[in-house]
Design a protein around this motif. Structure first.
Motif, PDB file in Angstrom:
ATOM      1  N   LEU A   1       0.693  -1.271  -0.210  1.00  0.00           N
ATOM      2  CA  LEU A   1       0.119  -0.161  -0.802  1.00  0.00           C
ATOM      3  C   LEU A   1       0.653   0.850   0.061  1.00  0.00           C
ATOM      4  O   LEU A   1       1.634   1.098   0.933  1.00  0.00           O
ATOM      5  CB  LEU A   1      -0.850   0.157   1.131  1.00  0.00           C
ATOM      6  N   ALA A   2       0.707   2.333  -0.846  1.00  0.00           N
ATOM      7  CA  ALA A   2       0.990   3.024  -1.543  1.00  0.00           C
ATOM      8  C   ALA A   2       0.504   4.351  -0.641  1.00  0.00           C
ATOM      9  O   ALA A   2       1.079   5.127   0.352  1.00  0.00           O
ATOM     10  CB  ALA A   2       1.545   3.839  -2.577  1.00  0.00           C
ATOM     11  N   ASN A   3      -0.666   4.731  -0.688  1.00  0.00           N
ATOM     12  CA  ASN A   3      -1.727   5.629   0.190  1.00  0.00           C
ATOM     13  C   ASN A   3      -2.389   5.305  -0.299  1.00  0.00           C
ATOM     14  O   ASN A   3      -3.625   4.276  -0.884  1.00  0.00           O
ATOM     15  CB  ASN A   3      -0.905   6.933  -0.942  1.00  0.00           C
ATOM     16  N   ILE A   4      -3.775   5.913   1.604  1.00  0.00           N
ATOM     17  CA  ILE A   4      -4.892   5.371   1.393  1.00  0.00           C
ATOM     18  C   ILE A   4      -5.671   6.295   2.239  1.00  0.00           C
ATOM     19  O   ILE A   4      -4.986   7.160   3.124  1.00  0.00           O
ATOM     20  CB  ILE A   4      -5.259   3.756   2.274  1.00  0.00           C
TER      21      ILE A   4
ATOM     22  N   TRP B   1      -5.152  10.655   5.421  1.00  0.00           N
ATOM     23  CA  TRP B   1      -4.689  10.652   4.651  1.00  0.00           C
ATOM     24  C   TRP B   1      -3.414   9.828   4.899  1.00  0.00           C
ATOM     25  O   TRP B   1      -2.224  10.629   5.225  1.00  0.00           O
ATOM     26  CB  TRP B   1      -4.397  10.985   3.206  1.00  0.00           C
ATOM     27  N   LEU B   2      -3.096   8.610   5.035  1.00  0.00           N
ATOM     28  CA  LEU B   2      -2.001   8.088   4.209  1.00  0.00           C
ATOM     29  C   LEU B   2      -0.773   7.790   3.356  1.00  0.00           C
ATOM     30  O   LEU B   2      -0.876   7.346   2.446  1.00  0.00           O
ATOM     31  CB  LEU B   2      -2.110   6.232   5.455  1.00  0.00           C
ATOM     32  N   SER B   3       0.405   7.912   4.088  1.00  0.00           N
ATOM     33  CA  SER B   3       1.934   7.444   2.416  1.00  0.00           C
ATOM     34  C   SER B   3       2.420   6.161   3.571  1.00  0.00           C
ATOM     35  O   SER B   3       2.559   6.788   4.091  1.00  0.00           O
ATOM     36  CB  SER B   3       2.275   8.701   2.334  1.00  0.00           C
ATOM     37  N   LYS B   4       2.822   5.501   2.392  1.00  0.00           N
ATOM     38  CA  LYS B   4       3.732   4.510   3.286  1.00  0.00           C
ATOM     39  C   LYS B   4       4.818   4.039   2.000  1.00  0.00           C
ATOM     40  O   LYS B   4       4.604   4.045   1.229  1.00  0.00           O
ATOM     41  CB  LYS B   4       2.928   3.222   3.697  1.00  0.00           C
ATOM     42  N   ASP B   5       6.133   4.044   2.955  1.00  0.00           N
ATOM     43  CA  ASP B   5       7.237   3.436   2.346  1.00  0.00           C
ATOM     44  C   ASP B   5       6.682   2.258   1.436  1.00  0.00           C
ATOM     45  O   ASP B   5       5.899   1.519   1.712  1.00  0.00           O
ATOM     46  CB  ASP B   5       8.446   4.035   2.139  1.00  0.00           C
TER      47      ASP B   5
ATOM     48  N   THR C   1       5.058   7.133   6.290  1.00  0.00           N
ATOM     49  CA  THR C   1       5.905   7.701   6.392  1.00  0.00           C
ATOM     50  C   THR C   1       4.796   9.146   6.214  1.00  0.00           C
ATOM     51  O   THR C   1       5.672  10.506   6.145  1.00  0.00           O
ATOM     52  CB  THR C   1       6.896   7.935   4.525  1.00  0.00           C
ATOM     53  N   GLU C   2       3.826   9.290   6.074  1.00  0.00           N
ATOM     54  CA  GLU C   2       3.330  10.788   6.655  1.00  0.00           C
ATOM     55  C   GLU C   2       2.017  10.198   6.468  1.00  0.00           C
ATOM     56  O   GLU C   2       1.204   9.546   6.160  1.00  0.00           O
ATOM     57  CB  GLU C   2       3.095  11.897   5.096  1.00  0.00           C
TER      58      GLU C   2
END
Length: 108
Positions: free
Chosen positions: A49-52, A65-69, A75-76
């Motif tokens: 998963l990159a963003n959700i 909103w989540l950002s993942k590596d 990561t955010e």
């Protein structure tokens, strides 16, 4: 197949999925009358998963909103209200006010 979903009156409607050429999932999204809404998830080519996050009925970012590596580490973490990025005290107040339903499924 690089995309699957339904159309109504020539507009995207309902659940949509996009795939990379190797068939790995690229995106899961929801549409209503051609507007992307609800929970939407975007993936790296490795399947992680990159963003959700959520989009409101106007298609604007709403809530967390989540950002993942590429390894799945967050990561955010951003908070939006009708497409506007909230920061600091405004984000804290929004989270407190909306704490019953402000997390994407991957954070629950």
């Amino acid at each position: 197949i690089l995309e699957e979903g339904n159309y109504k009156n020539d507009k995207k409607n309902g659940s949509f999925k996009q795939f990379y050429p190797d068939k790995q999932k690229k995106m899961e999204s929801n549409y209503k009358d051609g507007v992307m809404i609800g929970e939407n998830a975007f993936y790296y080519p490795n399947g992680m998963l990159a963003n959700i996050g959520y989009l409101n009925e106007k298609g604007n970012k709403f809530g967390v909103w989540l950002s993942k590596d590429k390894d799945g580490k967050v990561t955010e973490r951003e908070v939006y209200d009708d497409g506007n990025l909230l920061e600091g005290k405004a984000a804290e107040e929004w989270l407190e006010k909306n704490k019953s339903n402000n997390k994407p499924n991957s954070e629950k």
